[in-house]
Design a protein around this motif. Structure first.
Motif, PDB file in Angstrom:
ATOM      1  N   VAL A  60       0.850  -1.195   0.000  1.00 62.47           N
ATOM      2  CA  VAL A  60       0.000   0.000   0.000  1.00 62.47           C
ATOM      3  C   VAL A  60       0.885   1.245   0.000  1.00 62.47           C
ATOM      4  CG1 VAL A  60      -1.736   1.294   1.287  1.00 62.47           C
ATOM      5  CG2 VAL A  60      -1.856  -1.210   1.182  1.00 62.47           C
ATOM      6  N   PRO A  61       0.690   2.169  -0.945  1.00 59.77           N
ATOM      7  CA  PRO A  61       1.545   3.360  -1.016  1.00 59.77           C
ATOM      8  C   PRO A  61       1.284   4.312   0.142  1.00 59.77           C
ATOM      9  CG  PRO A  61      -0.271   3.552  -2.564  1.00 59.77           C
ATOM     10  CD  PRO A  61      -0.339   2.156  -2.001  1.00 59.77           C
ATOM     11  N   ASP A  62       2.243   5.206   0.358  1.00 58.20           N
ATOM     12  CA  ASP A  62       2.072   6.218   1.400  1.00 58.20           C
ATOM     13  C   ASP A  62       1.046   7.268   0.987  1.00 58.20           C
ATOM     14  OD1 ASP A  62       4.009   5.284   3.344  1.00 58.20           O
ATOM     15  OD2 ASP A  62       5.536   5.828   1.880  1.00 58.20           O
ATOM     16  N   HIS A  63       1.081   7.656  -0.277  1.00 62.57           N
ATOM     17  CA  HIS A  63       0.102   8.595  -0.814  1.00 62.57           C
ATOM     18  C   HIS A  63      -0.180   8.248  -2.267  1.00 62.57           C
ATOM     19  CE1 HIS A  63       1.340  11.212   2.628  1.00 62.57           C
ATOM     20  NE2 HIS A  63       0.066  11.550   2.585  1.00 62.57           N
ATOM     21  N   ILE A  64      -1.342   8.665  -2.743  1.00 63.02           N
ATOM     22  CA  ILE A  64      -1.719   8.471  -4.142  1.00 63.02           C
ATOM     23  C   ILE A  64      -2.011   9.839  -4.740  1.00 63.02           C
ATOM     24  CG2 ILE A  64      -3.354   7.395  -5.741  1.00 63.02           C
ATOM     25  CD1 ILE A  64      -3.860   5.253  -3.620  1.00 63.02           C
TER      26      ILE A  64
END
Length: 204
Positions: free
Chosen positions: A141-145
């Motif tokens: 899961v990325p830190d931000h999108i």
């Protein structure tokens, strides 16, 4: 680093070999050439592949290390991210990088190009994160999108993960990317502006 057997490591070359390029075209002073192959280990060629040699001298090239995200010791293939994210009907394209920051910190942003007429909402962000978590693991899961208009590509259709990572870590576009080898060089302007105005991470 140290030479190892029966373990996955970086493929490096410590002595000259015939297939090494001598220089890049239009690269005064060999700056981009040195940055590409010799910046990680001064004086030692870094091929950009993961490699393993066993006790019988068997050699195994295991894929691009620059297309693998090493996040807190967990190796994540970028292809895994793209396969999961781009299966969603809202997502047209995507690109992810993992930025190694000072103090052993990491920042992993995901950039998505959405289908025409769609804007990034909290619902879509949650949908992307939930799919990555379900398909793989919480580490994916990325830190931000962030929503972008374009994903940078080479003329041969390869996503420009490594040049973009270098740009986001403060390198100039001229040193990080060869615009003549890009299909959409204008796309880099957004990422430079993002780097210079964002407050999510510190790269110096």
């Amino acid at each position: 680093g140290n030479s190892v057997r029966n373990q996955v490591g970086e493929f490096v070359v410590t002595q000259p070999m015939p297939s090494m390029p001598l220089y890049f075209w239009n690269d005064p002073g060999n700056e981009r050439y040195i940055e590409t192959y010799f910046s990680d280990y001064p004086g030692i060629w870094r091929q950009g592949d993961y490699f393993m040699m066993d006790d019988d001298d068997g050699c195994f090239v295991l894929g691009r290390s620059d297309a693998t995200l090493n996040r807190y010791g967990i190796r994540i293939g970028t292809a895994e991210i793209y396969r999961s994210v781009e299966a969603l009907p809202e997502v047209a394209d995507s690109l992810i990088v993992n930025l190694e920051l000072p103090d052993s910190q990491f920042y992993m942003p995901l950039f998505v190009k959405l289908q025409d007429g769609i804007s990034l909402t909290d619902e879509i962000v949650q949908k992307i994160n939930a799919k990555l978590r379900a398909d793989y693991s919480p580490r994916h899961v990325p830190d931000h999108i962030y929503q972008v208009e374009e994903i940078p590509y080479t003329l041969t259709g390869k996503k420009m993960e490594v040049p973009l990572r270098r740009i986001l870590l403060g390198h100039s576009v001229e040193k990080a990317a060869n615009k003549d080898a890009m299909s959409n060089p204008q796309s880099l302007e957004w990422y430079v502006n993002f780097r210079d105005t964002q407050t999510a991470y510190r790269y110096e």
